[in-house]
Design a protein around this motif. Structure first.
Motif, PDB file in Angstrom:
ATOM      1  N   LEU A  61      -7.995  72.388  42.692  1.00 51.96           N
ATOM      2  CA  LEU A  61      -7.424  71.576  43.770  1.00 51.96           C
ATOM      3  C   LEU A  61      -7.073  72.455  44.968  1.00 51.96           C
ATOM      4  O   LEU A  61      -7.321  72.079  46.119  1.00 51.96           O
ATOM      5  CB  LEU A  61      -6.164  70.852  43.263  1.00 51.96           C
ATOM      6  N   ALA A  62      -6.481  73.611  44.675  1.00 51.22           N
ATOM      7  CA  ALA A  62      -6.099  74.518  45.762  1.00 51.22           C
ATOM      8  C   ALA A  62      -7.335  75.026  46.502  1.00 51.22           C
ATOM      9  O   ALA A  62      -7.350  75.092  47.739  1.00 51.22           O
ATOM     10  CB  ALA A  62      -5.295  75.687  45.196  1.00 51.22           C
ATOM     11  N   ASP A  63      -8.395  75.353  45.738  1.00 52.77           N
ATOM     12  CA  ASP A  63      -9.611  75.852  46.379  1.00 52.77           C
ATOM     13  C   ASP A  63     -10.292  74.782  47.230  1.00 52.77           C
ATOM     14  O   ASP A  63     -10.957  75.096  48.215  1.00 52.77           O
ATOM     15  CB  ASP A  63     -10.602  76.355  45.319  1.00 52.77           C
ATOM     16  N   ALA A  64     -10.126  73.522  46.811  1.00 47.93           N
ATOM     17  CA  ALA A  64     -10.776  72.435  47.558  1.00 47.93           C
ATOM     18  C   ALA A  64     -10.214  72.312  48.969  1.00 47.93           C
ATOM     19  O   ALA A  64     -10.911  71.862  49.871  1.00 47.93           O
ATOM     20  CB  ALA A  64     -10.600  71.115  46.809  1.00 47.93           C
ATOM     21  N   GLN A  79     -15.693  78.606  38.490  1.00 39.36           N
ATOM     22  CA  GLN A  79     -14.874  77.761  37.622  1.00 39.36           C
ATOM     23  C   GLN A  79     -14.346  76.540  38.378  1.00 39.36           C
ATOM     24  O   GLN A  79     -14.332  75.434  37.855  1.00 39.36           O
ATOM     25  CB  GLN A  79     -13.710  78.592  37.049  1.00 39.36           C
ATOM     26  N   SER A  80     -13.921  76.738  39.630  1.00 34.84           N
ATOM     27  CA  SER A  80     -13.404  75.614  40.423  1.00 34.84           C
ATOM     28  C   SER A  80     -14.491  74.569  40.655  1.00 34.84           C
ATOM     29  O   SER A  80     -14.237  73.363  40.554  1.00 34.84           O
ATOM     30  CB  SER A  80     -12.867  76.116  41.767  1.00 34.84           C
ATOM     31  N   ALA A  81     -15.695  75.051  40.968  1.00 39.21           N
ATOM     32  CA  ALA A  81     -16.800  74.113  41.191  1.00 39.21           C
ATOM     33  C   ALA A  81     -17.112  73.341  39.916  1.00 39.21           C
ATOM     34  O   ALA A  81     -17.357  72.129  39.939  1.00 39.21           O
ATOM     35  CB  ALA A  81     -18.037  74.875  41.657  1.00 39.21           C
ATOM     36  N   ARG A  82     -17.043  74.035  38.784  1.00 50.42           N
ATOM     37  CA  ARG A  82     -17.313  73.393  37.495  1.00 50.42           C
ATOM     38  C   ARG A  82     -16.274  72.303  37.204  1.00 50.42           C
ATOM     39  O   ARG A  82     -16.614  71.205  36.779  1.00 50.42           O
ATOM     40  CB  ARG A  82     -17.282  74.455  36.401  1.00 50.42           C
ATOM     41  N   LEU A 143     -17.054  63.133  47.776  1.00 48.95           N
ATOM     42  CA  LEU A 143     -15.907  64.043  47.746  1.00 48.95           C
ATOM     43  C   LEU A 143     -16.130  65.212  46.777  1.00 48.95           C
ATOM     44  O   LEU A 143     -16.266  66.361  47.199  1.00 48.95           O
ATOM     45  CB  LEU A 143     -14.638  63.268  47.357  1.00 48.95           C
ATOM     46  N   TYR A 144     -16.205  64.909  45.463  1.00 50.72           N
ATOM     47  CA  TYR A 144     -16.205  65.998  44.483  1.00 50.72           C
ATOM     48  C   TYR A 144     -17.490  66.825  44.528  1.00 50.72           C
ATOM     49  O   TYR A 144     -17.432  68.060  44.516  1.00 50.72           O
ATOM     50  CB  TYR A 144     -15.981  65.429  43.076  1.00 50.72           C
ATOM     51  N   ASP A 145     -18.652  66.161  44.547  1.00 51.02           N
ATOM     52  CA  ASP A 145     -19.912  66.914  44.531  1.00 51.02           C
ATOM     53  C   ASP A 145     -20.101  67.783  45.775  1.00 51.02           C
ATOM     54  O   ASP A 145     -20.459  68.961  45.647  1.00 51.02           O
ATOM     55  CB  ASP A 145     -21.100  65.955  44.353  1.00 51.02           C
ATOM     56  N   PRO A 146     -19.854  67.234  46.994  1.00 47.84           N
ATOM     57  CA  PRO A 146     -20.017  68.100  48.174  1.00 47.84           C
ATOM     58  C   PRO A 146     -19.072  69.293  48.175  1.00 47.84           C
ATOM     59  O   PRO A 146     -19.475  70.402  48.519  1.00 47.84           O
ATOM     60  CB  PRO A 146     -19.704  67.159  49.346  1.00 47.84           C
ATOM     61  N   SER A 150     -20.140  73.162  48.071  1.00 46.82           N
ATOM     62  CA  SER A 150     -19.767  74.130  49.111  1.00 46.82           C
ATOM     63  C   SER A 150     -19.072  75.339  48.508  1.00 46.82           C
ATOM     64  O   SER A 150     -19.287  76.465  48.950  1.00 46.82           O
ATOM     65  CB  SER A 150     -18.868  73.461  50.152  1.00 46.82           C
ATOM     66  N   ILE A 151     -18.257  75.108  47.484  1.00 44.24           N
ATOM     67  CA  ILE A 151     -17.601  76.247  46.822  1.00 44.24           C
ATOM     68  C   ILE A 151     -18.643  77.117  46.118  1.00 44.24           C
ATOM     69  O   ILE A 151     -18.597  78.346  46.174  1.00 44.24           O
ATOM     70  CB  ILE A 151     -16.530  75.745  45.832  1.00 44.24           C
ATOM     71  N   GLU A 152     -19.615  76.464  45.471  1.00 48.87           N
ATOM     72  CA  GLU A 152     -20.689  77.217  44.798  1.00 48.87           C
ATOM     73  C   GLU A 152     -21.542  77.974  45.801  1.00 48.87           C
ATOM     74  O   GLU A 152     -21.966  79.098  45.548  1.00 48.87           O
ATOM     75  CB  GLU A 152     -21.579  76.264  44.001  1.00 48.87           C
ATOM     76  N   SER A 153     -21.786  77.347  46.955  1.00 51.13           N
ATOM     77  CA  SER A 153     -22.587  78.018  47.984  1.00 51.13           C
ATOM     78  C   SER A 153     -21.885  79.274  48.441  1.00 51.13           C
ATOM     79  O   SER A 153     -22.516  80.321  48.626  1.00 51.13           O
ATOM     80  CB  SER A 153     -22.794  77.086  49.183  1.00 51.13           C
TER      81      SER A 153
END
Lengths: 167, 195
Positions: A61-64, A79-82, A143-146, A150-153
């Motif tokens: 949540l914080a990373d988002a 891990q956050s993206a997962r 929301l969740y997938d984008p 972006s975090i994975e990118s």
């Protein structure tokens, strides 16, 4: 990636959906049901507590909403993206489950009318049933997938950067 | 802690319809024909069937290491990389089997019982009869999604997070979209009973 870019899909997706629906139906307030929104949004996080530690859920949540995710360790971003992808999937599944629950409520409402239900009652009830899957699909797709992508990118960028530094 | 959470999630998942709308039963006559209690009690058989099928598939399909790792993960014990990969396969197989069993029950049970509704239509045509007819399908669909996609699915995701070597068992976007097929059952039935 700037925060505004990360949430661009959410803003554009919901805006396009809103414009498309308002062009068909004049009263878009029917599309908002606070109880369904709350259930579809919150229940997946409770379910996610089964599989993931609370600190991972909090970190995702914080990373988002964190502006500079490139500075974070690669493992944490992966891990956050997962986690976000898992919650997104659970959101869609919650929408489908809520569809069945609303269907039961529709049947209960029809039974209360003792066989005097009109076509309008059916159509209104059926429209209410579709709200939960709509919310689930839109939350996951916009929301969740984008955000997870972006975090994975950023993570992929960091791996390439580290590899280049090593060379 | 994890077991307790599973119990809470299953309870909320099965009875979530009480949160989403004001389900009121005030007419004694209606209580006899459309009893919410009957619906809630109807969860028993689909629940047992889906749980047994899921656990059987998980036990049969998993390696001994996978079964031990899955049980350890359920109890909240730490598991290593290899064990997590094996446990992920067990949970994934369980999740798939549960969702499939629920979908089979929902489609076949609901359609067969709906056939009974149309047989009786000349003498007893009412939404109440149709509602009784689809209780089994509704119970099975909700139970399979809560047990399979929710509980077993998230256990698979969680155990995969411990395994660096195993690919994430993420229920892909397209796979989750497949759940929307389940929406066809109540949709078709609603259209069929619409006056």
């Amino acid at each position: 990636m700037p925060l505004i870019t990360r949430y661009l899909a959410l803003v554009v997706g919901w805006s396009a959906l809103f414009v498309a629906i308002s062009a068909i139906a004049p009263d878009v307030s029917l599309l908002f049901d606070p109880r369904t929104v709350a259930f579809v949004t919150l229940f997946p996080w409770l379910v996610a507590c089964i599989g993931f530690p609370l600190r991972d859920l909090g970190a995702s949540l914080a990373d988002a909403v964190r502006p500079g995710i490139r500075d974070l360790p690669v493992e944490r971003r992966v891990q956050s993206a997962r986690v976000l992808r898992a919650v997104g999937g659970l959101t869609l599944a919650t929408g489908v489950i809520a569809f069945f629950g609303t269907y039961l409520n529709l049947l209960s409402g029809l039974a209360l009318k003792s066989g005097t239900a009109t076509k309008t009652d059916y159509i209104t009830g059926f429209s209410a049933m579709l709200l939960a899957p709509l919310y689930g699909l839109a939350l996951r797709a916009f929301l969740y997938d984008p955000i997870a992508t972006s975090i994975e990118s950023a993570s992929a960028f960091a791996i390439e950067r580290d590899a280049a530094d090593a060379d | 802690m994890r077991i307790l959470l599973i119990i809470v999630v299953v309870f909320i998942g099965l009875c979530h319809f009480l949160l989403l709308d004001d389900v009121v039963e005030t007419d004694p006559e209606i209580q006899t024909t459309f009893a919410m209690g009957d619906f809630i009690r109807g969860f028993g058989r689909p629940f047992i069937m889906i749980a047994v099928i899921g656990v059987a598939v998980g036990v049969a399909g998993g390696t001994p290491l996978g079964r031990r790792a899955a049980f350890a993960f359920l109890k909240g014990h730490p598991i290593d990389d290899v064990s997590a990969a094996h446990a992920t396969r067990v949970f994934s197989a369980t999740a798939r089997a549960m969702v499939a069993a629920g979908a089979l029950l929902a489609f076949t049970g609901a359609l067969v019982l709906l056939g009974g509704h149309f047989t009786l239509r000349s003498t007893q045509s009412s939404p109440v009869t149709a509602a009784d007819a689809i209780f089994l399908g509704l119970n099975a669909a909700i139970t399979s999604l809560v047990l399979g996609r929710m509980v077993a699915g998230v256990l698979a995701e969680g155990s995969a997070a411990h395994a660096r070597t195993a690919p994430p068992p993420a229920h892909a976007f397209t796979a989750d979209l497949g759940l929307l097929v389940l929406l066809a059952v109540p949709t078709l039935i609603t259209l069929a009973i619409m006056p």
